[in-house]
Scaffold this active site. Structure first.
Site, short mmCIF file in Angstrom:
data_model
loop_
_atom_site.label_atom_id
_atom_site.label_comp_id
_atom_site.label_asym_id
_atom_site.label_seq_id
_atom_site.Cartn_x
_atom_site.Cartn_y
_atom_site.Cartn_z
N HIS A 56 0.84 -1.21 0.00
CA HIS A 56 0.00 0.00 0.00
C HIS A 56 0.87 1.25 0.00
O HIS A 56 2.09 1.15 0.07
CB HIS A 56 -1.00 -0.01 1.16
N HIS A 58 1.45 3.96 1.95
CA HIS A 58 2.00 4.75 3.05
C HIS A 58 3.52 4.88 2.96
O HIS A 58 4.21 3.95 2.54
CB HIS A 58 1.60 4.12 4.40
N ASP A 60 5.90 4.74 5.03
CA ASP A 60 6.74 3.73 5.68
C ASP A 60 6.69 2.37 4.96
O ASP A 60 7.16 1.37 5.49
CB ASP A 60 6.37 3.59 7.17
N HIS A 61 6.13 2.37 3.75
CA HIS A 61 6.12 1.15 2.94
C HIS A 61 6.70 1.38 1.55
O HIS A 61 7.17 0.44 0.92
CB HIS A 61 4.68 0.60 2.83
N HIS A 114 -7.42 -0.64 5.64
CA HIS A 114 -6.37 0.25 6.17
C HIS A 114 -6.18 1.41 5.18
O HIS A 114 -6.17 2.57 5.58
CB HIS A 114 -5.08 -0.55 6.33
N ASP A 133 -0.07 -3.86 6.22
CA ASP A 133 -0.71 -3.37 7.44
C ASP A 133 -2.17 -3.82 7.53
O ASP A 133 -3.00 -3.12 8.12
CB ASP A 133 -0.66 -1.83 7.48
N HIS A 171 4.86 -4.64 10.71
CA HIS A 171 5.25 -3.92 11.94
C HIS A 171 5.39 -4.88 13.12
O HIS A 171 4.70 -5.89 13.19
CB HIS A 171 4.20 -2.86 12.32
FE FE Z 1 2.83 0.81 8.09
ZN ZN Z 2 0.17 1.66 6.55
#
Ligand code: FE
Ligand code: ZN
Length: 257
Positions: A56, A58, A60-61, A114, A133, A171
Protein backbone atom coordinates in the site's frame (compact mmCIF):
# COMPACT_ATOMS: atom_id res chain seq x y z
CA UNK A 1 12.08 -24.62 -3.69
CA UNK A 2 10.61 -22.21 -1.16
CA UNK A 3 11.64 -18.58 -1.00
CA UNK A 4 14.52 -17.54 1.26
CA UNK A 5 13.03 -14.79 3.42
CA UNK A 6 15.10 -12.23 5.31
CA UNK A 7 13.63 -9.82 7.85
CA UNK A 8 15.14 -6.32 8.10
CA UNK A 9 13.97 -4.16 11.04
CA UNK A 10 13.90 -0.46 10.05
CA UNK A 11 12.60 2.84 11.49
CA UNK A 12 10.86 2.39 14.87
CA UNK A 13 8.98 -0.82 14.32
CA UNK A 14 8.79 -1.58 10.57
CA UNK A 15 9.89 -4.78 8.92
CA UNK A 16 11.13 -4.86 5.35
CA UNK A 17 11.46 -8.33 3.87
CA UNK A 18 13.77 -9.65 1.21
CA UNK A 19 12.41 -12.72 -0.57
CA UNK A 20 14.71 -14.66 -2.90
CA UNK A 21 13.71 -17.40 -5.30
CA UNK A 22 16.67 -19.80 -5.17
CA UNK A 23 15.82 -21.28 -8.57
CA UNK A 24 16.21 -18.01 -10.49
CA UNK A 25 17.95 -15.61 -8.07
CA UNK A 26 15.01 -13.21 -8.37
CA UNK A 27 14.92 -11.04 -5.23
CA UNK A 28 11.98 -8.95 -4.06
CA UNK A 29 11.95 -6.30 -1.34
CA UNK A 30 8.57 -6.12 0.35
CA UNK A 31 7.48 -2.63 1.46
CA UNK A 32 10.91 -0.94 1.55
CA UNK A 33 10.33 1.96 3.91
CA UNK A 34 13.91 3.13 3.38
CA UNK A 35 16.65 2.17 0.94
CA UNK A 36 20.00 2.09 2.79
CA UNK A 37 19.43 -0.91 5.07
CA UNK A 38 17.98 -2.80 2.10
CA UNK A 39 21.02 -2.09 -0.09
CA UNK A 40 23.33 -3.03 2.80
CA UNK A 41 21.57 -6.38 3.31
CA UNK A 42 21.62 -7.11 -0.43
CA UNK A 43 25.34 -6.45 -0.70
CA UNK A 44 26.08 -8.46 2.44
CA UNK A 45 24.37 -11.46 0.84
CA UNK A 46 25.56 -10.83 -2.71
CA UNK A 47 21.96 -10.62 -3.90
CA UNK A 48 20.68 -8.39 -6.73
CA UNK A 49 17.30 -6.73 -6.29
CA UNK A 50 14.94 -7.50 -9.17
CA UNK A 51 11.57 -6.39 -7.72
CA UNK A 52 9.85 -4.25 -5.13
CA UNK A 53 6.54 -5.56 -3.81
CA UNK A 54 4.36 -2.81 -2.34
CA UNK A 55 1.24 -3.61 -0.33
CA UNK A 56 0.00 0.00 0.00
CA UNK A 57 0.94 3.63 -0.44
CA UNK A 58 2.00 4.75 3.05
CA UNK A 59 5.46 6.37 3.25
CA UNK A 60 6.74 3.73 5.68
CA UNK A 61 6.12 1.15 2.94
CA UNK A 62 7.15 2.93 -0.28
CA UNK A 63 9.75 5.41 1.02
CA UNK A 64 12.68 3.46 -0.46
CA UNK A 65 11.07 2.79 -3.86
CA UNK A 66 12.72 5.41 -6.06
CA UNK A 67 16.22 5.19 -4.58
CA UNK A 68 16.16 1.38 -4.88
CA UNK A 69 14.87 1.57 -8.44
CA UNK A 70 17.62 4.01 -9.37
CA UNK A 71 20.28 1.89 -7.71
CA UNK A 72 19.19 -1.48 -9.11
CA UNK A 73 16.79 -0.96 -12.03
CA UNK A 74 14.27 -3.21 -10.27
CA UNK A 75 10.63 -3.46 -11.27
CA UNK A 76 7.96 -2.19 -8.88
CA UNK A 77 4.68 -4.03 -8.39
CA UNK A 78 1.81 -2.77 -6.28
CA UNK A 79 -1.94 -2.31 -5.90
CA UNK A 80 -3.90 -1.42 -9.03
CA UNK A 81 -6.57 0.32 -6.96
CA UNK A 82 -3.94 2.81 -5.73
CA UNK A 83 -1.43 2.78 -8.59
CA UNK A 84 -1.23 6.59 -8.74
CA UNK A 85 0.00 6.71 -5.13
CA UNK A 86 2.77 4.09 -5.55
CA UNK A 87 6.03 5.81 -6.59
CA UNK A 88 7.60 4.25 -9.70
CA UNK A 89 5.01 1.49 -10.12
CA UNK A 90 5.49 -0.72 -13.23
CA UNK A 91 3.02 -3.56 -12.64
CA UNK A 92 -0.42 -3.03 -11.08
CA UNK A 93 -2.06 -6.04 -9.44
CA UNK A 94 -5.61 -6.76 -8.29
CA UNK A 95 -7.64 -9.46 -6.58
CA UNK A 96 -7.17 -12.93 -8.02
CA UNK A 97 -4.14 -11.99 -10.13
CA UNK A 98 -1.20 -14.37 -10.16
CA UNK A 99 2.23 -12.80 -10.19
CA UNK A 100 5.56 -14.58 -10.08
CA UNK A 101 8.80 -13.68 -8.36
CA UNK A 102 11.11 -15.76 -10.53
CA UNK A 103 9.55 -19.23 -10.42
CA UNK A 104 7.50 -18.64 -7.27
CA UNK A 105 3.89 -17.71 -7.90
CA UNK A 106 1.89 -15.44 -5.62
CA UNK A 107 -1.86 -15.10 -5.48
CA UNK A 108 -2.91 -11.48 -5.01
CA UNK A 109 -5.69 -10.46 -2.65
CA UNK A 110 -7.32 -7.05 -2.60
CA UNK A 111 -7.57 -6.26 1.10
CA UNK A 112 -8.92 -2.69 1.47
CA UNK A 113 -9.64 -1.20 4.88
CA UNK A 114 -6.37 0.25 6.17
CA UNK A 115 -6.10 2.06 2.84
CA UNK A 116 -8.40 2.12 -0.18
CA UNK A 117 -5.96 0.15 -2.32
CA UNK A 118 -4.11 -2.46 -0.28
CA UNK A 119 -3.00 -5.84 -1.57
CA UNK A 120 -1.49 -8.96 -0.02
CA UNK A 121 0.84 -11.49 -1.66
CA UNK A 122 0.28 -15.17 -0.86
CA UNK A 123 3.14 -17.42 -1.96
CA UNK A 124 1.36 -20.72 -1.54
CA UNK A 125 4.31 -23.05 -2.18
CA UNK A 126 6.44 -21.12 0.32
CA UNK A 127 3.62 -20.97 2.88
CA UNK A 128 4.17 -17.22 3.14
CA UNK A 129 1.76 -14.29 3.28
CA UNK A 130 2.96 -10.69 2.94
CA UNK A 131 0.02 -8.74 4.26
CA UNK A 132 1.43 -5.23 4.92
CA UNK A 133 -0.71 -3.37 7.44
CA UNK A 134 -3.88 -5.45 7.05
CA UNK A 135 -3.23 -8.25 9.54
CA UNK A 136 -0.71 -7.94 12.38
CA UNK A 137 0.31 -10.49 14.97
CA UNK A 138 -2.64 -10.20 17.38
CA UNK A 139 -3.89 -7.08 15.62
CA UNK A 140 -5.04 -5.46 12.41
CA UNK A 141 -4.40 -2.17 10.65
CA UNK A 142 -6.23 1.01 11.58
CA UNK A 143 -9.13 1.92 9.31
CA UNK A 144 -7.76 5.08 7.69
CA UNK A 145 -9.54 4.78 4.33
CA UNK A 146 -12.02 1.95 4.72
CA UNK A 147 -15.02 0.72 6.67
CA UNK A 148 -15.20 -2.07 9.25
CA UNK A 149 -17.21 -4.14 6.75
CA UNK A 150 -14.47 -3.78 4.12
CA UNK A 151 -11.75 -4.70 6.58
CA UNK A 152 -13.67 -7.70 7.86
CA UNK A 153 -14.15 -8.93 4.29
CA UNK A 154 -10.40 -8.47 3.73
CA UNK A 155 -9.37 -10.31 6.89
CA UNK A 156 -11.82 -13.10 6.08
CA UNK A 157 -9.78 -13.89 2.97
CA UNK A 158 -6.83 -14.76 5.21
CA UNK A 159 -9.01 -17.08 7.31
CA UNK A 160 -9.29 -19.34 4.26
CA UNK A 161 -5.50 -19.92 4.15
CA UNK A 162 -3.84 -22.97 5.75
CA UNK A 163 -2.90 -22.76 9.44
CA UNK A 164 0.77 -23.26 8.54
CA UNK A 165 0.89 -20.03 6.47
CA UNK A 166 3.51 -17.69 7.91
CA UNK A 167 2.26 -14.15 8.39
CA UNK A 168 4.92 -11.61 7.41
CA UNK A 169 3.31 -8.40 8.57
CA UNK A 170 4.99 -5.00 8.29
CA UNK A 171 5.25 -3.92 11.94
CA UNK A 172 6.39 -5.21 15.32
CA UNK A 173 3.26 -4.18 17.21
CA UNK A 174 2.68 -7.55 18.84
CA UNK A 175 3.27 -6.79 22.50
CA UNK A 176 0.91 -3.82 22.65
CA UNK A 177 -1.61 -5.75 20.55
CA UNK A 178 -1.38 -8.58 23.08
CA UNK A 179 -2.00 -6.21 26.01
CA UNK A 180 -5.25 -5.22 24.33
CA UNK A 181 -6.24 -8.72 23.18
CA UNK A 182 -6.24 -10.15 26.71
CA UNK A 183 -8.68 -7.44 27.82
CA UNK A 184 -11.30 -8.33 25.20
CA UNK A 185 -10.94 -12.12 25.29
CA UNK A 186 -9.80 -12.83 28.85
CA UNK A 187 -11.08 -16.42 28.73
CA UNK A 188 -8.80 -17.48 25.86
CA UNK A 189 -6.08 -19.65 27.41
CA UNK A 190 -4.16 -20.05 24.16
CA UNK A 191 -3.96 -16.26 24.00
CA UNK A 192 -2.64 -16.07 27.57
CA UNK A 193 0.12 -18.56 26.71
CA UNK A 194 0.98 -16.63 23.57
CA UNK A 195 1.13 -13.36 25.51
CA UNK A 196 3.66 -14.92 27.88
CA UNK A 197 5.81 -16.12 24.97
CA UNK A 198 5.64 -12.68 23.33
CA UNK A 199 6.80 -10.94 26.52
CA UNK A 200 9.73 -13.35 26.77
CA UNK A 201 10.76 -12.72 23.16
CA UNK A 202 10.53 -8.94 23.49
CA UNK A 203 12.49 -8.92 26.75
CA UNK A 204 15.32 -10.51 24.76
CA UNK A 205 14.81 -8.01 21.92
CA UNK A 206 13.71 -10.78 19.54
CA UNK A 207 11.05 -10.44 16.83
CA UNK A 208 7.58 -11.97 17.31
CA UNK A 209 7.00 -11.91 13.54
CA UNK A 210 6.31 -13.99 11.49
CA UNK A 211 3.43 -15.69 13.23
CA UNK A 212 1.15 -18.17 11.49
CA UNK A 213 -2.44 -18.07 10.33
CA UNK A 214 -3.11 -20.88 12.83
CA UNK A 215 -1.81 -18.72 15.72
CA UNK A 216 -3.84 -15.73 14.54
CA UNK A 217 -6.99 -17.78 14.02
CA UNK A 218 -6.73 -19.03 17.61
CA UNK A 219 -5.76 -15.81 19.38
CA UNK A 220 -6.19 -12.62 17.31
CA UNK A 221 -9.42 -10.90 18.45
CA UNK A 222 -9.78 -9.21 15.03
CA UNK A 223 -10.17 -12.65 13.44
CA UNK A 224 -12.47 -13.93 16.19
CA UNK A 225 -15.77 -12.01 16.11
CA UNK A 226 -17.44 -15.43 16.43
CA UNK A 227 -15.87 -15.96 19.88
CA UNK A 228 -18.51 -16.13 22.63
CA UNK A 229 -16.01 -14.84 25.17
CA UNK A 230 -15.18 -11.79 23.02
CA UNK A 231 -18.88 -11.13 22.38
CA UNK A 232 -19.65 -11.35 26.10
CA UNK A 233 -16.90 -8.86 26.95
CA UNK A 234 -18.19 -6.43 24.34
CA UNK A 235 -21.83 -6.97 25.30
CA UNK A 236 -22.64 -7.99 21.72
CA UNK A 237 -23.85 -11.57 22.08
CA UNK A 238 -26.38 -11.30 19.27
CA UNK A 239 -24.66 -8.90 16.86
CA UNK A 240 -23.30 -9.93 13.47
CA UNK A 241 -19.58 -10.51 12.88
CA UNK A 242 -19.03 -7.10 11.28
CA UNK A 243 -20.51 -5.30 14.29
CA UNK A 244 -18.34 -7.32 16.67
CA UNK A 245 -15.26 -6.63 14.56
CA UNK A 246 -16.13 -2.90 14.37
CA UNK A 247 -16.50 -2.63 18.14
CA UNK A 248 -13.22 -4.49 18.72
CA UNK A 249 -11.44 -2.08 16.34
CA UNK A 250 -13.12 0.93 17.99
CA UNK A 251 -11.97 -0.15 21.45
CA UNK A 252 -8.42 -0.77 20.25
CA UNK A 253 -8.31 2.75 18.77
CA UNK A 254 -8.85 4.25 22.20
CA UNK A 255 -6.95 1.63 24.21
CA UNK A 256 -4.12 2.94 26.37
CA UNK A 257 -2.41 -0.01 27.90
FE1 FE B 1 2.83 0.81 8.09
ZN1 ZN C 1 0.17 1.66 6.55
Amino acid sequence: MPLDIVQIPVLNDNYVYLARDPATNAVGAVDPAVHEPVLAELSKRGWTLTHILNTHHHPDHVGGNMALKEATGCQIVGPKADAERIPGIDVALADGDRWSLGSEEAVIFDVPGHTRGHIAFWFEKSDALFCGDTLFALGCGRLFEGTPAQMWTSLSKFLKLPDSTRVYCAHEYTESNARFAVTVEPGNETLQLRYKKIRELREKGLPTVPSTIGDERATNPFLRPMSENLRMTLGLQHADDVAVFAETRRRKDSFRG
